[in-house]
Design a protein around this motif. Structure first.
Motif, PDB file in Angstrom:
ATOM      1  N   HIS A  66       0.595  -1.132   0.028  1.00  8.24           N
ATOM      2  CA  HIS A  66       0.046  -0.038  -0.050  1.00  8.24           C
ATOM      3  C   HIS A  66       0.860   1.269   0.007  1.00  8.24           C
ATOM      4  N   PHE A  67       0.766   2.137  -0.957  1.00  8.13           N
ATOM      5  CA  PHE A  67       1.434   3.274  -1.024  1.00  8.13           C
ATOM      6  C   PHE A  67       0.552   4.414  -0.157  1.00  8.13           C
ATOM      7  N   ILE A  68       1.040   4.768   0.871  1.00  4.38           N
ATOM      8  CA  ILE A  68       0.459   5.432   1.917  1.00  4.38           C
ATOM      9  C   ILE A  68       0.803   6.923   2.125  1.00  4.38           C
ATOM     10  N   GLY A  69       1.925   7.406   1.265  1.00  4.91           N
ATOM     11  CA  GLY A  69       2.444   9.004   1.579  1.00  4.91           C
ATOM     12  C   GLY A  69       1.966   9.724   0.390  1.00  4.91           C
ATOM     13  N   HIS A  70       2.532  10.930   0.486  1.00  3.31           N
ATOM     14  CA  HIS A  70       2.019  11.704  -0.588  1.00  3.31           C
ATOM     15  C   HIS A  70       2.932  11.421  -1.885  1.00  3.31           C
ATOM     16  N   LEU A  71       2.248  11.297  -3.065  1.00  2.00           N
ATOM     17  CA  LEU A  71       2.752  10.665  -4.233  1.00  2.00           C
ATOM     18  C   LEU A  71       2.890  11.735  -5.205  1.00  2.00           C
ATOM     19  N   GLN A  72       3.936  11.940  -5.746  1.00  2.00           N
ATOM     20  CA  GLN A  72       4.301  12.990  -6.837  1.00  2.00           C
ATOM     21  C   GLN A  72       3.940  12.450  -8.329  1.00  2.00           C
ATOM     22  N   THR A  73       2.983  12.917  -8.992  1.00  2.00           N
ATOM     23  CA  THR A  73       2.543  12.464 -10.315  1.00  2.00           C
ATOM     24  C   THR A  73       3.660  12.215 -11.231  1.00  2.00           C
ATOM     25  N   ASN A  74       4.844  12.594 -11.061  1.00  2.00           N
ATOM     26  CA  ASN A  74       5.766  11.991 -12.086  1.00  2.00           C
ATOM     27  C   ASN A  74       6.593  10.675 -11.459  1.00  2.00           C
ATOM     28  N   ASP A  90      -4.846  12.587  -3.387  1.00  2.00           N
ATOM     29  CA  ASP A  90      -5.106  13.827  -2.945  1.00  2.00           C
ATOM     30  C   ASP A  90      -5.531  14.799  -3.744  1.00  2.00           C
ATOM     31  N   SER A  91      -5.389  14.545  -5.058  1.00  2.00           N
ATOM     32  CA  SER A  91      -5.719  15.535  -6.228  1.00  2.00           C
ATOM     33  C   SER A  91      -6.344  14.816  -7.562  1.00  2.00           C
ATOM     34  N   VAL A  92      -7.173  15.286  -8.269  1.00  2.00           N
ATOM     35  CA  VAL A  92      -7.666  14.897  -9.521  1.00  2.00           C
ATOM     36  C   VAL A  92      -6.494  14.523 -10.372  1.00  2.00           C
ATOM     37  N   LYS A  93      -5.537  15.488 -10.284  1.00  2.24           N
ATOM     38  CA  LYS A  93      -4.188  15.340 -11.254  1.00  2.24           C
ATOM     39  C   LYS A  93      -3.743  14.027 -11.105  1.00  2.24           C
ATOM     40  N   LEU A  94      -3.580  13.679  -9.872  1.00  2.00           N
ATOM     41  CA  LEU A  94      -2.912  12.346  -9.232  1.00  2.00           C
ATOM     42  C   LEU A  94      -3.755  11.218  -9.654  1.00  2.00           C
ATOM     43  N   LEU A  95      -4.935  11.329  -9.508  1.00  2.85           N
ATOM     44  CA  LEU A  95      -5.826  10.400 -10.021  1.00  2.85           C
ATOM     45  C   LEU A  95      -5.910   9.799 -11.467  1.00  2.85           C
ATOM     46  N   ARG A  96      -5.833  11.307 -12.430  1.00  4.72           N
ATOM     47  CA  ARG A  96      -5.518  10.844 -13.686  1.00  4.72           C
ATOM     48  C   ARG A  96      -4.558  10.178 -14.247  1.00  4.72           C
ATOM     49  N   PHE A 134     -15.602  16.632  -6.913  1.00  5.55           N
ATOM     50  CA  PHE A 134     -14.891  15.846  -7.770  1.00  5.55           C
ATOM     51  C   PHE A 134     -16.042  14.487  -8.082  1.00  5.55           C
ATOM     52  N   ILE A 135     -16.326  13.934  -7.050  1.00  8.01           N
ATOM     53  CA  ILE A 135     -17.161  12.662  -7.160  1.00  8.01           C
ATOM     54  C   ILE A 135     -18.593  13.115  -8.015  1.00  8.01           C
ATOM     55  N   ASP A 136     -18.910  14.185  -7.779  1.00  6.50           N
ATOM     56  CA  ASP A 136     -20.146  14.455  -8.390  1.00  6.50           C
ATOM     57  C   ASP A 136     -20.094  14.775  -9.847  1.00  6.50           C
ATOM     58  N   SER A 137     -18.810  15.340 -10.256  1.00  8.07           N
ATOM     59  CA  SER A 137     -18.433  15.357 -11.627  1.00  8.07           C
ATOM     60  C   SER A 137     -18.594  14.147 -12.386  1.00  8.07           C
ATOM     61  N   GLY A 138     -18.251  12.907 -11.846  1.00 10.44           N
ATOM     62  CA  GLY A 138     -18.531  11.746 -12.543  1.00 10.44           C
ATOM     63  C   GLY A 138     -17.501  11.336 -13.364  1.00 10.44           C
ATOM     64  N   GLU A 139     -16.505  12.210 -13.227  1.00  8.66           N
ATOM     65  CA  GLU A 139     -15.403  11.889 -14.226  1.00  8.66           C
ATOM     66  C   GLU A 139     -14.768  10.350 -13.962  1.00  8.66           C
TER      67      GLU A 139
END
Ligand code: PLP
Length: 223
Positions: A66-74, A90-96, A134-139
């Protein structure tokens, strides 16, 4: 060696059915993880990509990381081949980015959305409002390589247990709201990851399903 085996069993004895232990092994040596593994522990939490990558190569393949820390997108691309769950989205950018990288490996990665509730402990995580929006956006409904499996939070690092309880209960209430409104048909949305060494007793009384415990099992971290 710190008494990993005894500590592990005493923590496990305290956890009610339905609460899963993530043994947080960050900054601890391979031998400590092997000791816990030999006792049957399979889920381990780490928070640094480089450290985790090193450990993965020399430990058994059936460990659930399990990765539990802050994860940089790169850095997503480095862990996507083997990670079981990314707990602190912690961000939509990371999820994408997780969606993008996971699709290359044809994997579906379990993720938790991190809530920012504590006063100043972490600067990361969604406010209730942003998480709802974010969840409501349905993305996320079009993201076929991530599975939003629940919510994660860290309570304030204070001795005032009532404060901790208040924060964990607000996370639990928010979970129920989101579950009912958006995930009632999704059995996989079920995890409430809260509780660490100093507050997991409160967490299990606040509907936690997953506790992340390091110090209580492995001792103080050597930075
Ligand atoms: C380090 C860490 C833990 C474990 O903390 P302990 O106090 O050692 O149990 C749990 N959750 C997160 C997100 C962490 O970074």
């Amino acid at each position: 060696m710190y008494d990993v085996v005894n500590n592990l069993h005493s923590v496990l004895r305290e956890l009610p059915n339905g609460v899963k232990l993530i043994a947080v092994s960050k900054y601890h040596p391979i031998e400590y993880i092997e000791a816990a593994y030999a006792e049957g522990q399979r889920a381990f939490g780490e928070s640094l990509v480089q450290e985790l990558s090193k450990k993965v190569t020399s430990l058994p393949k059936d460990i659930e990381w399990h990765f539990i820390g802050h994860l940089q997108t790169n850095k997503v691309k480095y862990i996507v081949p083997y990670i079981s769950m990314i707990e602190a989205v912690d961000s939509v950018k990371l999820l994408r980015e997780i969606e993008k990288q996971a699709s290359k490996y044809n994997r579906v990665i379990n993720v938790l959305l991190e809530l920012h509730i504590a006063k100043e402990e972490s600067k990361y995580g969604f406010s209730f409002e942003d998480c709802r929006a974010f969840i409501d956006s349905g993305e996320w409904r079009n993201m076929s390589h991530v599975c939003i499996s629940g919510l994660m939070m860290m309570a304030s690092n204070v001795s005032d247990k009532e404060q901790v309880r208040k924060e964990m209960l607000s996370a639990s209430i928010f979970f129920d709201e989101i579950k009912k409104k958006y995930f009632s048909d999704k059995a996989s949305f079920k995890e409430r990851s809260w509780g660490m060494s100093q507050d997991y007793d409160v967490a299990v009384s606040c509907n936690s399903t997953m506790v992340r415990i390091g110090t209580k099992i492995f001792g103080p971290r050597l930075y």
